[in-house]
Design an enzyme around this catalytic site. Structure first.
Site, PDB file in Angstrom:
ATOM      1  N   TYR A  44      33.484  61.064  64.032  1.00  0.00           N
ATOM      2  CA  TYR A  44      34.450  61.346  65.101  1.00  0.00           C
ATOM      3  C   TYR A  44      33.860  61.052  66.487  1.00  0.00           C
ATOM      4  O   TYR A  44      34.591  61.056  67.483  1.00  0.00           O
ATOM      5  CB  TYR A  44      34.916  62.812  65.066  1.00  0.00           C
ATOM      6  CG  TYR A  44      35.532  63.263  63.769  1.00  0.00           C
ATOM      7  CD1 TYR A  44      35.921  62.356  62.794  1.00  0.00           C
ATOM      8  CD2 TYR A  44      35.726  64.621  63.504  1.00  0.00           C
ATOM      9  CE1 TYR A  44      36.469  62.790  61.597  1.00  0.00           C
ATOM     10  CE2 TYR A  44      36.277  65.057  62.315  1.00  0.00           C
ATOM     11  CZ  TYR A  44      36.640  64.134  61.359  1.00  0.00           C
ATOM     12  OH  TYR A  44      37.175  64.569  60.177  1.00  0.00           O
ATOM     13  N   HIS A 102      30.855  62.783  54.117  1.00  0.00           N
ATOM     14  CA  HIS A 102      32.232  62.555  54.592  1.00  0.00           C
ATOM     15  C   HIS A 102      33.084  61.770  53.594  1.00  0.00           C
ATOM     16  O   HIS A 102      34.273  62.067  53.405  1.00  0.00           O
ATOM     17  CB  HIS A 102      32.180  61.814  55.930  1.00  0.00           C
ATOM     18  CG  HIS A 102      33.417  61.968  56.753  1.00  0.00           C
ATOM     19  ND1 HIS A 102      33.414  61.937  58.117  1.00  0.00           N
ATOM     20  CD2 HIS A 102      34.713  62.151  56.415  1.00  0.00           C
ATOM     21  CE1 HIS A 102      34.642  62.099  58.579  1.00  0.00           C
ATOM     22  NE2 HIS A 102      35.451  62.231  57.549  1.00  0.00           N
TER      23      HIS A 102
HETATM   24  N1  LIG Z   1      37.391  64.697  55.716  1.00  0.00           N
HETATM   25  C1  LIG Z   1      38.194  63.715  56.096  1.00  0.00           C
HETATM   26  O1  LIG Z   1      38.107  62.571  55.632  1.00  0.00           O
HETATM   27  C2  LIG Z   1      39.247  64.029  57.125  1.00  0.00           C
HETATM   28  C3  LIG Z   1      40.302  63.116  57.310  1.00  0.00           C
HETATM   29  C4  LIG Z   1      41.275  63.458  58.283  1.00  0.00           C
HETATM   30  C5  LIG Z   1      41.166  64.637  59.006  1.00  0.00           C
HETATM   31  N2  LIG Z   1      40.092  65.475  58.799  1.00  0.00           N
HETATM   32  C6  LIG Z   1      39.943  66.748  59.573  1.00  0.00           C
HETATM   33  O2  LIG Z   1      41.099  67.527  59.420  1.00  0.00           O
HETATM   34  C7  LIG Z   1      41.661  67.805  60.714  1.00  0.00           C
HETATM   35  C8  LIG Z   1      43.156  67.878  60.618  1.00  0.00           C
HETATM   36  O3  LIG Z   1      43.698  66.666  60.139  1.00  0.00           O
HETATM   37  P1  LIG Z   1      44.570  65.707  61.034  1.00  0.00           P
HETATM   38  O4  LIG Z   1      44.352  66.010  62.461  1.00  0.00           O
HETATM   39  O5  LIG Z   1      44.308  64.337  60.556  1.00  0.00           O
HETATM   40  O6  LIG Z   1      46.053  66.067  60.609  1.00  0.00           O
HETATM   41  P2  LIG Z   1      47.002  67.339  60.875  1.00  0.00           P
HETATM   42  O7  LIG Z   1      46.247  68.514  61.332  1.00  0.00           O
HETATM   43  O8  LIG Z   1      47.843  67.426  59.661  1.00  0.00           O
HETATM   44  O9  LIG Z   1      47.964  66.792  62.026  1.00  0.00           O
HETATM   45  C9  LIG Z   1      47.695  66.846  63.380  1.00  0.00           C
HETATM   46  C10 LIG Z   1      48.971  66.391  64.084  1.00  0.00           C
HETATM   47  O10 LIG Z   1      50.034  67.295  63.748  1.00  0.00           O
HETATM   48  C11 LIG Z   1      50.652  67.814  64.933  1.00  0.00           C
HETATM   49  N3  LIG Z   1      50.860  69.244  64.750  1.00  0.00           N
HETATM   50  C12 LIG Z   1      49.917  70.214  64.614  1.00  0.00           C
HETATM   51  N4  LIG Z   1      50.481  71.412  64.445  1.00  0.00           N
HETATM   52  C13 LIG Z   1      51.820  71.220  64.492  1.00  0.00           C
HETATM   53  C14 LIG Z   1      52.922  72.093  64.385  1.00  0.00           C
HETATM   54  N5  LIG Z   1      52.772  73.400  64.194  1.00  0.00           N
HETATM   55  N6  LIG Z   1      54.173  71.553  64.452  1.00  0.00           N
HETATM   56  C15 LIG Z   1      54.345  70.234  64.642  1.00  0.00           C
HETATM   57  N7  LIG Z   1      53.325  69.350  64.758  1.00  0.00           N
HETATM   58  C16 LIG Z   1      52.062  69.837  64.673  1.00  0.00           C
HETATM   59  C17 LIG Z   1      49.671  67.557  66.051  1.00  0.00           C
HETATM   60  O11 LIG Z   1      50.403  67.235  67.223  1.00  0.00           O
HETATM   61  P3  LIG Z   1      50.317  68.149  68.572  1.00  0.00           P
HETATM   62  O12 LIG Z   1      48.963  67.878  69.130  1.00  0.00           O
HETATM   63  O13 LIG Z   1      51.427  67.604  69.360  1.00  0.00           O
HETATM   64  O14 LIG Z   1      50.517  69.587  68.141  1.00  0.00           O
HETATM   65  C18 LIG Z   1      48.867  66.362  65.578  1.00  0.00           C
HETATM   66  O15 LIG Z   1      49.462  65.160  65.995  1.00  0.00           O
HETATM   67  C19 LIG Z   1      41.128  66.668  61.606  1.00  0.00           C
HETATM   68  O16 LIG Z   1      41.197  67.021  62.950  1.00  0.00           O
HETATM   69  C20 LIG Z   1      39.731  66.527  61.065  1.00  0.00           C
HETATM   70  O17 LIG Z   1      38.891  67.537  61.603  1.00  0.00           O
HETATM   71  C21 LIG Z   1      39.156  65.191  57.856  1.00  0.00           C
END
Ligand SMILES: NC(=O)c1ccc[n+]([C@@H]2O[C@H](COP(=O)([O-])OP(=O)(O)OC[C@H]3O[C@@H](n4cnc5c(N)ncnc54)[C@H](OP(=O)(O)O)[C@@H]3O)[C@@H](O)[C@H]2O)c1
Length: 272
Positions: A44, A102
């Site tokens: 990241y 990862h």
């Molecule tokens: N291990 C891996 O390979 C891997 C892969 C992907 C992600 N991750 C980790 O997991 C974390 C979360 O995954 P992600 O960020 O990809 O996906 P996520 O948390 O499913 O989605 C984040 C998105 O959803 C929106 N959101 C959040 N809460 C909301 C709500 N209550 N209502 C409506 N929209 C909402 C956010 O927009 P707003 O900002 O407008 O609220 C943002 O655009 C990452 O930050 C990372 O740390 C790990």
């Protein structure tokens, strides 16, 4: 044992893809709301900024729970441990709570990376170790190869994706899943079914989807830049979905909606 849920971290703040002021503002809001678990990764490229922000939150180290992940680019023996030392330096920590691999090794042999992960643990760089994006056979290999039991396999997990085979293997192996993309990047807010169930509980559809994940025994990683969403995503402990509601939501899994797929990550494994 689930190190996240047992320590009260039902939701972690996921820091990808945030940087700079947006990252610092969101992390501060999250901490004010009550988040104490933060998830980052070498990939990241924000560990230094996460470390800077953590140092300004005024929270004791013991109250924080920090996860980072080693990038596959650093799986060579010549790079692995020094990359973890750099992560610790950037995060301003002596030890992370959880250190994950990862992604699986792109050449299909995870043995060396697992051995190096074990060494990072033995040197005290991580209190716990685990993996991410591992299939069932990879989880089996990890459990048998590591000399301490891994604590997590962080995978994509939400109601629109069927991860039941992975989840039952994780229960058999006592290797808990943790969820990424847990709010399905906003898609849960558009589901009439989740919304309908939410109305009966005075909750949003997204909260219902997150509660479903928790009731599957899976701790959550979620990211938001908005304080309102951060708060909603955190307030999941004051209601309970019935078995009938859980079954109705289970039906959504058949959609098979995978966000982090092989178009996005060409080296993604063949999922079970
Ligand atoms: N291990 C891996 O390979 C891997 C892969 C992907 C992600 N991750 C980790 O997991 C974390 C979360 O995954 P992600 O960020 O990809 O996906 P996520 O948390 O499913 O989605 C984040 C998105 O959803 C929106 N959101 C959040 N809460 C909301 C709500 N209550 N209502 C409506 N929209 C909402 C956010 O927009 P707003 O900002 O407008 O609220 C943002 O655009 C990452 O930050 C990372 O740390 C790990």
């Amino acid at each position: 044992m689930n190190v996240y849920l047992d320590a009260g971290h039902h939701v972690s703040f996921g820091t990808f893809p945030l940087r700079g002021v947006e990252l610092a503002t969101a992390m501060r809001s999250a901490a004010e709301i009550g988040y104490r678990s933060f998830d980052t990764a070498q990939m990241y490229e924000n560990e230094r900024e996460v470390g800077d922000c953590l140092s300004t939150l005024g929270l004791a180290r013991d109250d924080l729970f920090i996860t980072t992940k080693v990038s596959p680019n650093n799986y060579a023996a010549s790079a692995f441990l020094s990359s973890v030392e750099q992560s610790l330096k950037d995060l301003r920590l002596d030890q992370v709570d959880v250190l994950l691999l990862h992604w699986p090794d792109q050449h299909g042999d995870n043995a060396e990376a697992l051995d190096l992960l074990q060494q990072a643990h033995d040197r005290g760089y991580a209190a716990h170790i685990g993996v991410s994006n591992y299939t069932i056979s990879m989880m089996e290999d990890a459990v048998s190869r590591l000399s301490v039991h891994p604590v997590a396999n962080q995978v994509e997990f939400h109601p629109f994706l069927n991860a039941e085979k992975l989840r039952s293997a994780s229960a058999r192996l006592d290797l808990p899943l943790t969820a990424y993309c847990a709010v399905a990047r906003g898609k849960m807010a558009q589901s009439p079914l989740l919304d309908d169930i939410g109305q009966a509980h005075g909750k949003t559809g997204t909260q219902v989807g997150l509660r479903w994940t928790l009731q599957k025994g899976v701790a959550i990683n979620a990211m938001s830049t908005k304080a309102d969403n951060l708060r909603l995503n955190f307030e999941l402990q004051d209601f309970q979905l019935s078995d009938a509601e859980m079954s109705r939501i289970d039906a959504l899994m058949e959609e098979g909606y995978r966000i982090v797929n092989s178009d996005l990550v060409p080296t993604a494994p063949q999922w079970d």
